[in-house]
Enzyme design. Structure first.
Site, PDB file in Angstrom:
ATOM      1  N   GLY A 179      -1.020  -4.367  15.644  1.00 21.70           N
ATOM      2  CA  GLY A 179       0.386  -4.236  15.238  1.00 21.70           C
ATOM      3  C   GLY A 179       0.999  -3.079  15.996  1.00 21.70           C
ATOM      4  CB  ALA A 180       2.036  -2.676  19.379  1.00 16.29           C
ATOM      5  N   GLY A 213       2.549   1.374  14.205  1.00 17.41           N
ATOM      6  CA  GLY A 213       1.354   1.193  15.035  1.00 17.41           C
ATOM      7  C   GLY A 213       1.373   2.156  16.216  1.00 17.41           C
ATOM      8  CG  ASN A 258       6.302  -0.021   3.629  1.00 17.83           C
ATOM      9  OD1 ASN A 258       5.759   1.047   3.390  1.00 17.83           O
ATOM     10  ND2 ASN A 258       7.354  -0.137   4.426  1.00 17.83           N
ATOM     11  NE  ARG A 315       9.370  -3.099  18.890  1.00 13.11           N
ATOM     12  CZ  ARG A 315      10.160  -3.863  19.626  1.00 13.11           C
ATOM     13  NH1 ARG A 315      11.439  -3.933  19.368  1.00 13.11           N
ATOM     14  NH2 ARG A 315       9.653  -4.566  20.630  1.00 13.11           N
ATOM     15  CE  LYS A 370       6.197   4.636   1.904  1.00 19.31           C
ATOM     16  NZ  LYS A 370       5.770   3.688   2.868  1.00 19.31           N
ATOM     17  CG  ASN A 381      12.268   0.339   2.280  1.00 16.99           C
ATOM     18  OD1 ASN A 381      12.409   1.533   2.090  1.00 16.99           O
ATOM     19  ND2 ASN A 381      11.249  -0.131   2.973  1.00 16.99           N
ATOM     20  CB  SER A 392      10.339  -0.612   7.578  1.00 15.40           C
ATOM     21  OG  SER A 392      10.201  -0.599   6.177  1.00 15.40           O
ATOM     22  CD  GLU A 406       6.804  -4.289   5.020  1.00 13.44           C
ATOM     23  OE1 GLU A 406       5.627  -4.264   5.412  1.00 13.44           O
ATOM     24  OE2 GLU A 406       7.453  -3.248   4.825  1.00 13.44           O
TER      25      GLU A 406
HETATM   26  O1  KPL Z   1       8.607   3.702   4.135  1.00  8.88           O
HETATM   27  C1  KPL Z   1       9.735   3.779   4.517  1.00  8.88           C
HETATM   28  C2  KPL Z   1      10.301   2.565   5.146  1.00  8.88           C
HETATM   29  O2  KPL Z   1      11.332   2.617   5.797  1.00  8.88           O
HETATM   30  O3  KPL Z   1       9.655   1.510   4.985  1.00  8.88           O
HETATM   31  C3  KPL Z   1      10.552   5.025   4.271  1.00  8.88           C
HETATM   32  C4  KPL Z   1       9.653   6.108   3.700  1.00  8.88           C
HETATM   33  C5  KPL Z   1      11.660   4.710   3.298  1.00  8.88           C
HETATM   34  C6  KPL Z   1      11.097   5.648   5.508  1.00  8.88           C
HETATM   35  O4  KPL Z   1      12.107   4.945   6.095  1.00  8.88           O
END
Ligand code: KPL
Length: 303
Positions: A10-11, A15, A102, A130, A181, A189, A252, A264
């Protein structure tokens, strides 16, 4: 110099960040790329503040890789099980596999694929995004939590991570940290993705801060019912702190949505909502943002 040879599958942003950190710590690192390229070197560029660092990292493909002893999987949750399945035949019987996606809801199946090997989790609040292929911005420093799925003391490979610039901590058990988390990702997110904003705006914009607070009220209630009292107590404060610490970062989920990749959401808010249902805890704000995000995802896919 560590004698361990890490393969990183996973780049994407995480990654590239973790591969460059392990190489910097003196480990041999090989990136596993999708294209069937021969063993070669690639250049990974990491921007941080005003500095740009270049890393020459070995690269190969899963089709050509030999035996893998240490595998770090940094794909997103929706691709994780497929990626692991593809790597399965290359894994040594006692392989150590660390998953850094995540969200929650994939560990049981991952453990079945890893078989006689050992499965670990990495949960990080490092902010990275990225800029292009193998080119990332390290946008915010965070904490990297590591632990073995099912419990256990520090692994043989943990010194490699301690030798990097990441701020690492070993956790036993690791599951409460994964939940924590998850809670932070539920708060940050989907809100940043539906508003198209950087993480910092959730702290600086009063309306967004109020909405994040409403999400956190429900996340706290589900956490308490699920037995994660610590997260229930800290989620408001910690979500705000992470939003500030990664202020310049685009989450992300926002990055995935903009790039028309699957997000996700089903492993983040989706998992929270499944737990809320199981525990009979109402979570209307989280349901609303889940539906909003799903609609956006669908609309983007049809663009
Ligand atoms: O884990 C994250 C993500 O974006 O998935 C955080 C900690 C919110 C950082 O952007």
């Amino acid at each position: 110099m560590s004698e361990r040879h890490w393969h990183v599958l996973g780049a994407g942003a995480m990654g590239c960040l973790l591969a460059s950190q392990l190489q910097r710590a003196g480990c041999r690192v090989t990136l596993l790329l999708r294209d069937p390229l021969p063993v070669a070197q690639v250049r990974v560029s990491v921007e941080s503040g005003d500095t740009s660092s270049q890393y020459a990292i070995e690269a190969t493909s899963l089709a050509r890789v030999g035996v893998i002893d240490y595998l770090l999987v940094t794909t997103k949750a929706p691709q994780l099980l497929d990626a692991l399945e593809q790597a399965r035949s290359a894994l040594a019987p006692a392989a150590r596999v660390i998953v850094a996606a995540n969200g929650m809801g994939y560990l049981e199946e991952a453990r079945a694929i890893v078989g006689s090997g050992e499965l670990y989790c990495c949960s990080t609040t490092e902010g990275a995004f990225r800029l292009g292929p193998l080119h990332i911005r390290h946008a915010g420093r965070g904490k990297t939590l590591l632990g073995r799925v099912g419990g256990g003391g520090p692994a043989d490979w943990y010194p490699d991570w301690l030798g990097s610039e990441l701020s690492c901590e070993w956790l036993n058990p690791v599951e409460p940290a994964l939940w924590h988390k998850l809670a932070i990702n539920c708060a940050i997110n989907p809100l940043t993705a539906t508003h198209g904003c950087r993480n910092g705006e959730l702290a600086s914009n009063l309306e967004l801060r109020r909405r994040m607070g409403a999400l956190c009220d429900e996340i706290a209630a589900v956490s308490a019912a699920a037995g994660y009292a610590d997260t229930a107590r800290r989620v408001h404060e910690d979500a705000l702190q992470v939003a500030r610490a990664t202020a310049e970062n685009r989450s992300s989920m926002l990055q995935d949505l903009e790039a028309q990749r699957p997000t996700e959401i089903d492993y983040i808010t989706g998992y929270l909502l499944r737990e809320a249902k199981r525990l009979a805890v109402p979570a209307p704000e989280n349901s609303r943002i889940y539906r909003q995000l799903k609609a956006l995802e669908k609309a983007r896919a049809g663009d």
